[in-house]
Each structure stands twice: as C-alpha cells, then as structure tokens.
Design a protein around this motif. Structure first.
Motif, PDB file in Angstrom:
ATOM      1  N   ASP A  11       0.867  -1.186   0.000  1.00  0.00           N
ATOM      2  CA  ASP A  11       0.000   0.000   0.000  1.00  0.00           C
ATOM      3  C   ASP A  11       0.898   1.228   0.000  1.00  0.00           C
ATOM      4  O   ASP A  11       1.923   1.247   0.684  1.00  0.00           O
ATOM      5  N   ASP A  12       0.520   2.255  -0.755  1.00  0.00           N
ATOM      6  CA  ASP A  12       1.378   3.438  -0.824  1.00  0.00           C
ATOM      7  C   ASP A  12       1.231   4.349   0.389  1.00  0.00           C
ATOM      8  O   ASP A  12       1.988   5.300   0.545  1.00  0.00           O
ATOM      9  N   GLN A  13       0.275   4.066   1.265  1.00  0.00           N
ATOM     10  CA  GLN A  13       0.099   4.868   2.471  1.00  0.00           C
ATOM     11  C   GLN A  13       0.760   4.176   3.670  1.00  0.00           C
ATOM     12  O   GLN A  13       0.335   3.098   4.091  1.00  0.00           O
ATOM     13  N   LEU A  82      -4.940 -10.587  -1.783  1.00  0.00           N
ATOM     14  CA  LEU A  82      -6.164 -10.031  -1.216  1.00  0.00           C
ATOM     15  C   LEU A  82      -6.167  -8.542  -1.535  1.00  0.00           C
ATOM     16  O   LEU A  82      -5.283  -7.799  -1.094  1.00  0.00           O
ATOM     17  N   ILE A  83      -7.138  -8.105  -2.318  1.00  0.00           N
ATOM     18  CA  ILE A  83      -7.212  -6.709  -2.725  1.00  0.00           C
ATOM     19  C   ILE A  83      -7.831  -5.859  -1.618  1.00  0.00           C
ATOM     20  O   ILE A  83      -8.848  -6.223  -1.034  1.00  0.00           O
ATOM     21  N   LEU A  84      -7.220  -4.720  -1.351  1.00  0.00           N
ATOM     22  CA  LEU A  84      -7.747  -3.762  -0.379  1.00  0.00           C
ATOM     23  C   LEU A  84      -8.466  -2.645  -1.117  1.00  0.00           C
ATOM     24  O   LEU A  84      -7.925  -2.072  -2.062  1.00  0.00           O
ATOM     25  N   THR A  85      -9.680  -2.325  -0.702  1.00  0.00           N
ATOM     26  CA  THR A  85     -10.447  -1.294  -1.386  1.00  0.00           C
ATOM     27  C   THR A  85     -11.217  -0.447  -0.380  1.00  0.00           C
ATOM     28  O   THR A  85     -11.354  -0.826   0.779  1.00  0.00           O
ATOM     29  N   VAL A  93     -11.388  -2.895  -8.983  1.00  0.00           N
ATOM     30  CA  VAL A  93     -11.384  -4.120  -8.184  1.00  0.00           C
ATOM     31  C   VAL A  93     -11.815  -5.329  -9.003  1.00  0.00           C
ATOM     32  O   VAL A  93     -11.244  -6.414  -8.893  1.00  0.00           O
ATOM     33  N   TYR A  94     -12.834  -5.157  -9.845  1.00  0.00           N
ATOM     34  CA  TYR A  94     -13.268  -6.298 -10.660  1.00  0.00           C
ATOM     35  C   TYR A  94     -12.155  -6.736 -11.600  1.00  0.00           C
ATOM     36  O   TYR A  94     -11.951  -7.934 -11.828  1.00  0.00           O
ATOM     37  N   LYS A 107     -10.953  -1.474   3.388  1.00  0.00           N
ATOM     38  CA  LYS A 107      -9.820  -1.002   4.189  1.00  0.00           C
ATOM     39  C   LYS A 107     -10.185  -0.784   5.656  1.00  0.00           C
ATOM     40  O   LYS A 107      -9.302  -0.775   6.514  1.00  0.00           O
ATOM     41  N   ASP A 108     -11.469  -0.605   5.945  1.00  0.00           N
ATOM     42  CA  ASP A 108     -11.875  -0.434   7.334  1.00  0.00           C
ATOM     43  C   ASP A 108     -12.422  -1.729   7.928  1.00  0.00           C
ATOM     44  O   ASP A 108     -13.211  -1.722   8.863  1.00  0.00           O
TER      45      ASP A 108
END
Length: 224
Positions: A11-13, A82-85, A93-94, A107-108
């Motif tokens: 993740d870039d954050q 596992l994709i984070l969105t 995402v699809y 993400k939450d």
C-alpha cells in the motif's frame, strides 16, 4: 506447530501499512515479512520473501495493484492476493479479480475479519462477501445479453454442478450452498472442487468472473 503465515503488505500509504502490521503482528500464526509502497516493490519483495498472502492496494504509483496481481499470477507465483479497497469499491477491483486476486477486503475491515481473511486465503480459500460481490458485479460488469442456453464454457458441468456453480458464483459459502440444495457439506466441497477443476479455475473468485462475463448469471438477478 505449523510455520507462520507469511504476509506482505502492499500500500502506498505508510499509515495503512502500519495499521495492518499492528493488527497482524499480534497473531502468533502470522508474520509480516515486508512492506511495499508500489507494485514494482511488491513484485521484488514477493520474489525475496515468498509470502503466502499479499495484501494489495489498488491505486499506487509506478505500478498499480491490478498490474502487480496480473504479473504475479502470470509468473505462477503461489502467493495469494487479497485486494484492499474503500467502501466505494474502486472500479478497478473487478479487474483485479479477473487478473487472479483471491478476493477483496474493505480497508476499514474489523480486526477479526482481517485476520480471518488472511488465514482463509493462506489455506487456498477465497474471500467473497455476497453483498459486496453483487454490488461490484452490478456496477462494473458489462454482461452479455441474457440467453436461455448454457454458455459453451460451462457445458462440461452436470445439472447438479450447474446448480452449485450458480450459488457459488453469487458468493455463497459451502455451508450456505449445502443448506440451499439440501446437501451435505462434504458433498458440496466435492462438487466445488470438481467444478473448479473442470473449468480450469484457480478459485471461487474466478468462478464469479466467469459466471457473469459469460452471461450465465445476469447482474441484478439470480440464475433461473
């Protein structure tokens, strides 16, 4: 005792990575082996550490999570993605699911769900929340016109396997499929494994992609 599940955070954050690391480091059976701020770094660290699971952000500089996922799968990496969105469900995402990701998380996501998802994916399962799956499909899948015929890609499946496939593609768990079709859990597990093998699919996420892109299921309604 089994070796820990190796996880790579991508993740870039930095604060997002730190938050996930804080959660996962509390688990005895999980080890965070590295952190990447973009897709290029993710590919390099995956090669170095061979993580079981990569928690992958979608939008990142230099190389996004979609391309990184695509390259990992194309290279035959055993690492699962596992994709984070965000709650808004990024339109990419699809594409990540189609590229070979094993599921997606908000993400939450609550702590226990994050840890549970990591464990599930590490053992070869896929993460498909039915409500999120339906919303994702309805927003981003350009489905072919409805057809009363079974798509050619699915003609190798028996009538019972088609029933299981339809429920599987809607995001139902094995237990939910078993209850819906009045079958035993072990029977459903066997059907699912056979379906994935016959169709040459890696996991349940790819089954969702195939079901909607082939027109077997239509966004907004279940298969008849």
């Amino acid at each position: 005792m089994s070796p820990p599940i190796r996880v790579l955070l991508c993740d870039d954050q930095e604060l997002v990575r730190a938050g996930f690391r804080l959660i996962l480091d509390l688990e005895d059976d999980v080890e965070v082996v590295g952190e990447a701020a973009d897709g290029h770094e993710c590919l390099r660290l995956t090669g170095e550490h061979a993580p079981h699971v990569v928690l992958m952000d979608v939008r990142m500089p230099r190389m996004d999570g979609i391309e990184a996922t695509r390259r990992l799968v194309a290279a035959g990496s055993p690492s699962r993605v596992l994709i984070l969105t965000t709650f808004d469900l990024d339109e990419l995402v699809y594409a990540a699911m189609a590229a070979g990701a094993s599921g997606f998380l908000l993400k939450d996501v609550p702590r226990d769900q994050l840890v549970g998802a990591v464990r599930m994916v590490a053992r070869g399962d896929a993460i498909l929340a039915p409500a999120l799956t339906r919303r994702l499909v309805e927003r981003f899948v350009a489905a072919p016109p409805p057809s009363s015929r079974t798509p050619a890609a699915l003609r190798s499946l028996s009538e019972r396997e088609l029933e299981v496939f339809a429920l599987l593609a809607r995001g139902l768990s094995n237990a939910e499929i078993a209850a819906d079709l009045f079958l035993g859990d072990a029977t459903v597990k066997t059907h699912v494994a056979r379906i994935l093998t016959k169709l040459g699919l890696r996991d349940r996420v790819q089954a969702v992609v195939l079901a909607y892109e082939s027109g077997f299921l239509q966004p907004g309604r279940a298969h008849d």
